[in-house]
Design a protein around this motif. Structure first.
Motif, mmCIF file in Angstrom:
data_model
loop_
_atom_site.group_PDB
_atom_site.id
_atom_site.type_symbol
_atom_site.label_atom_id
_atom_site.label_comp_id
_atom_site.label_asym_id
_atom_site.label_seq_id
_atom_site.Cartn_x
_atom_site.Cartn_y
_atom_site.Cartn_z
ATOM 1 N N ASP A 1 0.856 -1.175 0.000
ATOM 2 C CA ASP A 1 0.000 0.000 0.000
ATOM 3 C C ASP A 1 0.897 1.232 0.000
ATOM 4 O O ASP A 1 2.128 1.117 -0.150
ATOM 5 C CB ASP A 1 -0.972 -0.003 1.186
ATOM 6 N N TYR B 1 6.125 -8.706 -4.646
ATOM 7 C CA TYR B 1 4.872 -8.731 -3.913
ATOM 8 C C TYR B 1 4.175 -10.072 -4.124
ATOM 9 O O TYR B 1 3.790 -10.412 -5.249
ATOM 10 C CB TYR B 1 3.993 -7.587 -4.404
ATOM 11 N N THR C 1 -4.245 -14.972 -3.238
ATOM 12 C CA THR C 1 -4.661 -13.887 -4.121
ATOM 13 C C THR C 1 -4.384 -14.279 -5.567
ATOM 14 O O THR C 1 -3.273 -14.710 -5.897
ATOM 15 C CB THR C 1 -3.905 -12.581 -3.783
ATOM 16 N N ASP D 1 -4.980 -10.183 -9.801
ATOM 17 C CA ASP D 1 -5.090 -9.136 -8.782
ATOM 18 C C ASP D 1 -3.718 -8.710 -8.276
ATOM 19 O O ASP D 1 -3.489 -7.524 -8.002
ATOM 20 C CB ASP D 1 -5.943 -9.629 -7.615
ATOM 21 N N VAL D 2 -2.803 -9.670 -8.140
ATOM 22 C CA VAL D 2 -1.435 -9.343 -7.735
ATOM 23 C C VAL D 2 -0.789 -8.443 -8.783
ATOM 24 O O VAL D 2 -0.156 -7.423 -8.458
ATOM 25 C CB VAL D 2 -0.605 -10.620 -7.532
ATOM 26 N N ARG E 1 -2.240 -4.837 -8.724
ATOM 27 C CA ARG E 1 -1.782 -4.038 -7.590
ATOM 28 C C ARG E 1 -0.307 -3.685 -7.743
ATOM 29 O O ARG E 1 0.115 -2.564 -7.414
ATOM 30 C CB ARG E 1 -2.029 -4.783 -6.284
ATOM 31 N N ARG F 1 -0.051 -0.852 -10.134
ATOM 32 C CA ARG F 1 -0.549 0.389 -9.527
ATOM 33 C C ARG F 1 0.517 1.080 -8.692
ATOM 34 O O ARG F 1 0.625 2.318 -8.700
ATOM 35 C CB ARG F 1 -1.771 0.079 -8.660
ATOM 36 N N PHE F 2 1.326 0.304 -7.976
ATOM 37 C CA PHE F 2 2.279 0.904 -7.052
ATOM 38 C C PHE F 2 3.703 0.994 -7.620
ATOM 39 O O PHE F 2 4.604 1.470 -6.931
ATOM 40 C CB PHE F 2 2.277 0.138 -5.731
#
Length: 250
Positions: free
Chosen positions: A13, A30, A35, A39-40, A43, A46-47
Motif C-alpha cells: 500500500d 509482492y 490472491t 489481482d497481484v 496491484r 498500480r504501485f
C-alpha cells in the motif's frame, strides 16, 4: 551502486511504498497469500513507478494443511492455484517462464527440506538464507542448505507488517527495469549479496514478525480462508476450467 531488492513481501500500500523508498530499495517482490495472479499483477502495476519496481509473484501453498510446502514463483506468466500437490505445482512452474525460489527452507511445517531440494534442485533458482521470521538456528540451517545445494542465496523481509519493509534486502550488481528482467536474473544466478539492518531495532522487528506466526498458522484462519467457498486460488475455482482438478488436494 547496486540494485536493492526485497524479494518477498506480503503487503502493499502507500505506506509500504513510502517506507521502501525511504529505506533505499529499488524493487519489491509482492506475493500475498491466497490472491489470484491477476489481482497481484494489477496491484503491483498500480504501485510501481520510476523510483520503485513492484514485481508480481505467487507464494504457492502446495499440499494439504498437514503436509504443506511453500514455493515462491517470481513473475509467473499464468495463474496457478494453491492446494495442489507439490508435484503438480512444480510441473506447472516448470512450464512457465518464471523464477522459482525456496522461501524459508526447513522452517516450521511449511517449507522445503533437504529431500525436496534434492528432488527439485534442477528446477529451483534460489534459496532464502535470511528473513526476520527465522530464528538464528533457522538462518544457520538455511545457509548450510544453500552451501550443500549450490543454489544462489537470497534474503527478504518476508514482511507481513509494514515496519519490517526495508529491514532486509538482496543487492544485485545491475539494475532491472521490468519484472521479467528480475526473473531472468534470478534464473541466471546473477551475482548478488544479502543484507539486513543491524541492532536492537532490527531484532525487535524480527520478534514482531515471528509473533505474527501465531495468526498465520492457525487452523481457524486456514478454515476460514480455504474451506468455506471457492476462493480465487482454490484449484477447483471455475476460473481454472478444471486444469488442476487431477492434482487438487481439496
Amino acid at each position: 551502486m547496486t540494485f536493492r531488492v526485497d524479494p518477498h513481501v506480503k503487503i502493499l500500500d502507500e505506506r509500504v511504498v513510502e517506507r521502501a523508498k525511504a529505506r533505499g530499495l529499488d524493487a519489491l517482490v509482492y506475493a500475498p497469500h491466497f490472491t489470484h495472479l491477476s489481482d497481484v499483477e494489477a496491484r503491483a502495476e498500480r504501485f510501481s513507478d520510476d523510483e520503485l519496481l513492484v514485481v508480481p509473484a505467487r507464494e504457492v501453498f502446495t499440499g494439504s494443511w498437514r503436509d504443506r510446502k511453500h514455493v515462491l514463483a517470481v513473475a509467473p506468466s499464468d495463474p496457478i492455484p494453491d492446494f495442489v500437490t507439490l508435484e503438480g505445482a512444480m510441473a506447472e512452474l516448470d512450464r512457465q517462464d518464471c523464477a522459482t525460489l525456496v522461501p524459508h527452507p526447513e522452517f516450521a511445517t511449511v517449507s522445503f527440506g533437504a529431500a525436496e531440494l534434492a528432488a527439485y534442485g534442477d528446477q529451483l533458482d534460489g534459496i532464502e538464507v535470511y528473513n526476520p521470521k527465522h530464528r538464528t538456528g533457522h538462518n544457520e540451517r538455511a545457509r548450510a542448505l544453500a552451501g550443500d545445494t549450490g543454489l544462489p542465496p537470497f534474503a527478504s523481509s518476508y514482511a507481513h507488517l509494514t515496519p519490517t519493509v526495508g529491514e532486509v534486502w538482496t543487492a544485485f550488481e545491475e539494475p532491472f527495469e521490468t519484472a521479467d528482467g528480475l526473473a531472468a536474473a534470478l534464473r541466471a544466478g546473477e551475482p548478488r549479496r544479502v543484507f539486513h539492518r543491524p541492532g536492537r531495532r532490527h531484532r525487535l522487528r524480527c520478534h514482531a514478525e515471528f509473533a505474527h506466526l501465531s495468526w498465520e498458522n492457525t487452523w481457524e484462519k486456514f478454515e476460514r480462508v480455504v474451506l468455506k467457498g471457492q476462493e480465487a486460488t482454490h484449484p477447483r475455482n471455475p476460473a481454472y476450467e478444471g486444469r488442476f482438478d487431477d492434482v487438487a488436494v481439496y
